[in-house]
Write an enzyme that holds these catalytic residues in place. Structure first.
Site, PDB file in Angstrom:
ATOM      1  N   ARG A  16       0.647  -1.327  -0.170  1.00 33.14           N
ATOM      2  CA  ARG A  16       0.093  -0.121   0.200  1.00 33.14           C
ATOM      3  C   ARG A  16       0.731   1.486   0.065  1.00 33.14           C
ATOM      4  O   ARG A  16       0.697   1.981   0.818  1.00 33.14           O
ATOM      5  CB  ARG A  16      -0.860   0.256   1.238  1.00 33.14           C
ATOM      6  CG  ARG A  16      -1.718  -0.875   1.137  1.00 33.14           C
ATOM      7  CD  ARG A  16      -2.618  -1.052   2.689  1.00 33.14           C
ATOM      8  NE  ARG A  16      -2.674  -1.650   3.772  1.00 33.14           N
ATOM      9  CZ  ARG A  16      -2.240  -1.069   4.878  1.00 33.14           C
ATOM     10  NH1 ARG A  16      -3.425  -0.130   5.014  1.00 33.14           N
ATOM     11  NH2 ARG A  16      -1.897  -1.131   5.678  1.00 33.14           N
ATOM     12  N   ARG A 520      -8.004   4.412  -0.317  1.00 27.25           N
ATOM     13  CA  ARG A 520      -8.614   3.726   0.959  1.00 27.25           C
ATOM     14  C   ARG A 520      -8.693   2.274   0.608  1.00 27.25           C
ATOM     15  O   ARG A 520      -8.946   2.119  -0.709  1.00 27.25           O
ATOM     16  CB  ARG A 520     -10.037   3.631   1.522  1.00 27.25           C
ATOM     17  CG  ARG A 520     -10.142   5.103   2.642  1.00 27.25           C
ATOM     18  CD  ARG A 520     -10.725   4.015   3.646  1.00 27.25           C
ATOM     19  NE  ARG A 520     -11.970   3.876   3.969  1.00 27.25           N
ATOM     20  CZ  ARG A 520     -12.359   2.734   5.151  1.00 27.25           C
ATOM     21  NH1 ARG A 520     -11.127   2.346   5.815  1.00 27.25           N
ATOM     22  NH2 ARG A 520     -13.209   2.879   5.302  1.00 27.25           N
ATOM     23  N   TRP A 566     -18.471  -8.074   0.418  1.00 28.00           N
ATOM     24  CA  TRP A 566     -17.075  -8.153   0.277  1.00 28.00           C
ATOM     25  C   TRP A 566     -15.817  -9.300   1.733  1.00 28.00           C
ATOM     26  O   TRP A 566     -14.675  -8.720   1.289  1.00 28.00           O
ATOM     27  CB  TRP A 566     -16.998  -6.305   1.800  1.00 28.00           C
ATOM     28  CG  TRP A 566     -17.450  -5.245   1.249  1.00 28.00           C
ATOM     29  CD1 TRP A 566     -18.190  -4.883   0.141  1.00 28.00           C
ATOM     30  CD2 TRP A 566     -18.129  -4.689   2.412  1.00 28.00           C
ATOM     31  NE1 TRP A 566     -18.464  -3.954   0.144  1.00 28.00           N
ATOM     32  CE2 TRP A 566     -18.224  -3.857   1.290  1.00 28.00           C
ATOM     33  CE3 TRP A 566     -17.921  -4.534   3.092  1.00 28.00           C
ATOM     34  CZ2 TRP A 566     -18.542  -2.263   1.899  1.00 28.00           C
ATOM     35  CZ3 TRP A 566     -18.299  -2.886   3.722  1.00 28.00           C
ATOM     36  CH2 TRP A 566     -19.444  -2.046   2.762  1.00 28.00           C
ATOM     37  N   ASP A 604     -25.531  -3.922   9.620  1.00 28.11           N
ATOM     38  CA  ASP A 604     -25.552  -3.385   9.161  1.00 28.11           C
ATOM     39  C   ASP A 604     -25.114  -4.293   7.266  1.00 28.11           C
ATOM     40  O   ASP A 604     -24.611  -5.207   7.971  1.00 28.11           O
ATOM     41  CB  ASP A 604     -24.137  -2.900   9.012  1.00 28.11           C
ATOM     42  CG  ASP A 604     -24.084  -2.075  10.083  1.00 28.11           C
ATOM     43  OD1 ASP A 604     -24.577  -1.174  10.454  1.00 28.11           O
ATOM     44  OD2 ASP A 604     -22.811  -2.483  10.550  1.00 28.11           O
ATOM     45  N   CYS A 648     -25.172   2.174   2.697  1.00 34.51           N
ATOM     46  CA  CYS A 648     -24.206   3.392   2.150  1.00 34.51           C
ATOM     47  C   CYS A 648     -24.393   3.508   1.450  1.00 34.51           C
ATOM     48  O   CYS A 648     -25.484   2.248   0.749  1.00 34.51           O
ATOM     49  CB  CYS A 648     -22.678   2.449   2.093  1.00 34.51           C
ATOM     50  SG  CYS A 648     -22.282   1.677   3.983  1.00 34.51           S
ATOM     51  N   GLU A 670     -27.113   6.455   3.426  1.00 32.92           N
ATOM     52  CA  GLU A 670     -26.714   7.872   3.192  1.00 32.92           C
ATOM     53  C   GLU A 670     -27.603   8.837   2.300  1.00 32.92           C
ATOM     54  O   GLU A 670     -27.701   7.908   1.445  1.00 32.92           O
ATOM     55  CB  GLU A 670     -25.747   6.648   2.050  1.00 32.92           C
ATOM     56  CG  GLU A 670     -24.387   7.874   2.105  1.00 32.92           C
ATOM     57  CD  GLU A 670     -24.380   8.490   0.915  1.00 32.92           C
ATOM     58  OE1 GLU A 670     -23.307   9.530   0.258  1.00 32.92           O
ATOM     59  OE2 GLU A 670     -25.756   9.125   0.005  1.00 32.92           O
ATOM     60  N   HIS A 699     -17.174  11.236   4.675  1.00 33.01           N
ATOM     61  CA  HIS A 699     -16.625  10.909   3.576  1.00 33.01           C
ATOM     62  C   HIS A 699     -15.247  11.908   3.380  1.00 33.01           C
ATOM     63  O   HIS A 699     -14.261  11.973   3.086  1.00 33.01           O
ATOM     64  CB  HIS A 699     -17.100  10.359   2.387  1.00 33.01           C
ATOM     65  CG  HIS A 699     -17.780   9.154   2.174  1.00 33.01           C
ATOM     66  ND1 HIS A 699     -19.344   8.782   2.043  1.00 33.01           N
ATOM     67  CD2 HIS A 699     -17.161   7.701   1.995  1.00 33.01           C
ATOM     68  CE1 HIS A 699     -19.431   7.882   2.550  1.00 33.01           C
ATOM     69  NE2 HIS A 699     -18.302   7.507   2.627  1.00 33.01           N
TER      70      HIS A 699
HETATM   71  N1  GLN Z   1     -20.877   0.366  11.713  1.00 30.67           N
HETATM   72  C1  GLN Z   1     -20.144   0.794  10.841  1.00 30.67           C
HETATM   73  C2  GLN Z   1     -19.266   1.942  10.548  1.00 30.67           C
HETATM   74  O1  GLN Z   1     -19.603   2.143  11.704  1.00 30.67           O
HETATM   75  C3  GLN Z   1     -20.262   0.439   9.350  1.00 30.67           C
HETATM   76  C4  GLN Z   1     -20.142   0.822   8.192  1.00 30.67           C
HETATM   77  C5  GLN Z   1     -20.071   1.075   6.830  1.00 30.67           C
HETATM   78  O2  GLN Z   1     -21.266   1.140   6.818  1.00 30.67           O
HETATM   79  N2  GLN Z   1     -19.744   0.879   5.589  1.00 30.67           N
HETATM   80  O3  GLN Z   1     -18.067   2.106  10.648  1.00 30.67           O
HETATM   81 ZN    ZN Z   2     -22.127   2.839   5.669  1.00 34.77          ZN
END
Ligand code: GLN
Ligand code: ZN
Length: 762
Positions: A16, A520, A566, A604, A648, A670, A699
């Site tokens: 990285r 990232r 993911w 999530d 998100c 979001e 972000h």
């Molecule tokens: N609970 C996770 C956080 O707050 C959710 C992250 C995400 O939705 N990418 O980091």
């Molecule tokens: Zn999120």
């Protein structure tokens, strides 16, 4: 002769290096020269790594994002940025990251460009912005400099670019016709660029048009045809690249596109190749992506040759070989994995190993399988072992999955009943405030984790240190006056990796980094076998956090679909099967949290949407098993337990039905970057449960003002009854600094107080 080439190489570096250089540069710890130097070394290394290929890609390197590069290449720079002082690179980073200011009206505030997923991957690009005033203006200086650099290494080059139609398609405008009105002027710039490349002695250019694997309207089809009609006149050969899926009805466009070569993803569209060949003209090249650029499993070389040899016999030197797509989506090199179970390691291939596989396949085609006999038998033996391995298969889990039934995914009562019970326990005010889960991942936290890894502290010392951080997070949240608290996730390096490490059926790489956006990166864990949960994974942390406060503490979990999307997923069974296994494992965790007295549990599903197939006709099938998986995880609880979920990104108008079927009591989403545009979905569809539209764009380093939050919530109140509105940031705060988080959340709470006063009498 078989030409080998690559569509793109991971740009971030095995360790990285680019990430660290960029972040140091942004923090003014290194100079521009130092940043440039790191970038140049990386490019050099990457070309060196690909030197055995007949054509190496140029233009795939980027400081942030290749779509943003395309915008800059063609001079499509948002007006708000053009007015700023600074160099081109300053402008570039301003679009990528925005610039903070305490007031939106302040001169120093700059809104960042919107970010969204690159097709169905976990890579995010900066959305090009188009208006009726958009003008294009070619500036190829950087690209040509890279080309010169590459040529110095003595390699044969091929510039890779996002194609003009895909570029427009990906952007944001009033409507499609506004975008397409820009096509003629954009094409002029592409033509000028192709001319320049030809003058540099380039013979091929790769134009990526992955929209060809999606369902296109007639207008977009026509746009493709007319674009390539004119581009193919350029004094350079065009390789038009598609990837990520099947062309289906778009195959018929191929003859009309008339370019000199096509690249097709032979992993996802293998069964289309025989259909495509008759569409090729005499001299046209067919490049086949024969190695999966999206996952990390070794290619079955023997089987690939079985179907590839007859194609080679037909096409001969008109056949090119490549990975299915850019290798941007896989880690660089397996060489650095010294800790992985060697058996599992032997089943994998990262970018460099994939390039080697292509070399082997090319050699086998050119010289016959005998020439690579040893490698081929080794490959066969290795894959056979994987198939039989006890590490992969667990009969008990397969059985449990077999017995999944509908009832498992159903709550006891409907929302309107549940919410009464929940509210009688939780007693939350109007406009409850909360966060999405994580608090800043400070240097200190990373040090604690790394000390544990290196054995410098014991497990119990580690637990104490993490508990201190949890206590700090709780204290802070209480001081802000938030209503529903979180423990802050300091024990999590990543929301999927954390669970992967505690689940059976997963392995981890040490350096398996993949770029997610800008600097990232994520290190997707690898699902190699059947999934189970040997013991509780979060209960200790959450109950500790709850013990520190009277406010409700949210249990925080990652949902099965997100864990799946993911991860690098095993390729020996359907994704749905793996997802159900994950769902059952996470369900046990939910029930354990409830048992331990946790009243709110957030699950999530940040990545639910990105798992959607590229073609709409395939959506329902995915949604059926994805939503059912979530329901299995979440809905085994009692009515009084409140389930939250978080997603998100803002475009889910088109799946809102499915989201509602998840039946979470509260969903946080979001919205702030798109100025509540998402809420339009709620105009037509009455979402039955509670919603927390994000009011703080995490972000960007910008601190939202009280007024801006009040304003956003009031906009939201036009669509959602205030009794069902929550106030929260867009996403987790782990990438932010405390210095940004503290004032932002204080503002958020203050905004809630103002709103409560205002709406009290309603
Ligand atoms: N609970 C996770 C956080 O707050 C959710 C992250 C995400 O939705 N990418 O980091
Ligand atoms: Zn999120």
């Amino acid at each position: 002769m078989v030409t080998t080439h690559n569509l793109g190489f991971p740009r971030i570096g095995v360790k990285r290096e680019l990430k660290f250089a960029l972040e140091s540069y942004w923090q003014r710890k290194i100079s521009l020269e130092e940043l440039q130097q790191t970038a140049q070394l990386l490019r050099k290394q990457h070309w060196q790594d690909q030197k055995q290929f007949d054509l190496i890609p140029v233009g795939d390197f980027s400081f942030y994002d290749h779509v943003l590069d395309t915008s800059f290449l063609f001079g499509n720079i948002p007006e708000r940025i053009q007015q700023q002082e600074g160099t081109r690179l300053d402008h570039y980073f301003q679009v990528a990251r925005g610039r903070s200011g305490s007031e939106k009206s302040c001169d120093c505030y700059i809104a960042a460009g919107e970010m969204t997923k690159w097709f169905d991957t976990n890579y995010h690009y900066i959305v090009p912005e188009f208006t009726k005033n958009t003008q294009f203006n070619l500036n190829s200086k950087t690209l040509l400099a890279h080309l010169t650099e590459a040529k110095k290494q003595g390699a044969k080059t091929k510039v890779v670019l996002v194609g003009p139609v895909t570029y427009l398609w990906l952007g944001k405008a009033q409507d499609d016709s506004q975008k397409l009105n820009l096509l003629p002027s954009l094409l002029k710039q592409y033509q000028a660029l192709l001319q320049e490349l030809a003058e540099q002695g380039e013979s091929w250019v790769q134009l990526d048009e992955p929209i060809l694997v999606t369902e296109l309207t007639e207008t977009w089809k026509q746009a493709l045809i007319s674009s390539y009609e004119s581009l193919k006149q350029a004094p350079i050969y065009i390789l038009l690249a598609t990837y990520f899926g099947k062309l289906k009805e778009n195959i018929e466009l191929l003859p009309e596109l008339g370019v000199q070569g096509f690249h097709v993803d032979a992993i996802h569209a293998r069964d289309e190749i025989q259909k495509i060949i008759p569409y090729l003209k005499d001299k046209q090249i067919l490049s086949l992506g024969v190695v999966n650029g999206r996952n990390i499993w070794k290619t079955d070389l023997n089987t690939t040759l079985d179907w590839l040899e007859p194609i080679y016999a037909t096409l001969k030197k008109r056949l090119w070989l490549a990975p299915s797509c850019s290798l941007l989506h896989v880690p660089v090199d397996l060489e650095h994995e010294s800790k992985m179970d060697p058996e599992i390691l032997s089943w994998l291939a990262f970018a460099l190993q994939k390039l080697e596989e292509i070399n082997i396949l090319a050699k086998a085609l050119k010289e016959g399988r005998e020439a690579v006999q040893e490698v081929l038998s080794e490959n066969r033996a290795c894959l056979e072992k994987r198939k039989q391995s006890k590490k992969v298969h667990n009969e008990q889990i397969k059985k449990a999955c077999h017995f999944i039934h509908d009832q498992l995914g159903k709550r006891q009562s409907v929302y309107s009943e549940r919410i009464k019970q929940q509210q009688s326990i939780l007693n939350l005010p109007l406009f409850p405030t909360t966060t999405i889960g994580s608090f800043p991942q400070t240097k200190n936290i990373r040090q604690i984790r790394s000390k544990l890894k290196k054995g410098e502290i014991t497990q119990s010392q580690y637990i104490e240190e993490i508990k201190d951080i949890i206590a700090y997070c709780v204290e802070q949240q209480e001081s802000f006056g938030l209503d529903v608290l979180v423990h802050g996730e300091p024990e999590r390096n990543d929301m999927v990796e954390y669970f992967g490490e505690l689940l059976q059926g997963y392995v981890f790489s040490q350096q398996g980094w993949v770029q997610s956006y800008g600097s990232r990166c994520v290190k997707p864990p690898i699902i190699y076998g059947d999934i189970s949960r040997p013991e509780p994974m979060t209960v200790e942390w959450i109950t500790y956090a709850q013990s520190l406060t009277k406010q409700p503490m949210k249990g925080m979990l990652t949902g099965p679909v997100t864990i799946l999307n993911w991860s690098f997923v095993r390729d020996d069974q359907p994704r749905s099967e793996t997802c159900y296994q994950l769902a059952l494992a996470m369900r046990q965790e939910v029930l354990d949290l409830e048992q331990a007295g946790i009243r709110i549990i957030q699950i999530d599903e940040a990545a639910l949407r990105e798992g959607l197939p590229l073609r709409r006709s395939e959506w329902q099938e995915y949604l059926d098993w994805a939503i059912q998986s979530f329901r299995i995880t979440a809905n085994g609880v009692q009515d009084k337990t409140q389930i939250h979920t978080h997603m998100c990104y803002s475009e889910f108008n088109d799946i809102i039905d499915a989201i509602a079927q998840m039946d979470a009591d509260v969903i946080t989403i979001e919205t702030s970057r798109s100025h509540m545009e998402l809420l339009k979905a709620f105009e037509a569809f009455e979402y039955p449960n509670s919603i927390g539209p994000g009011v703080y764009d995490i972000h960007s380093p910008n601190i939202p003002t009280v007024n801006s939050i009040v304003d956003l919530v009031q906009q939201a109140a036009n669509y959602i009854p205030i009794q069902r509105l929550w106030i929260n940031p867009d996403c987790g705060l782990k990438t932010r600094h405390w210095s940004e988080v503290v004032p932002s959340l204080k503002n958020m709470v203050q905004a809630a107080q103002i709103l409560r006063k205002k709406y009290e009498s309603y």
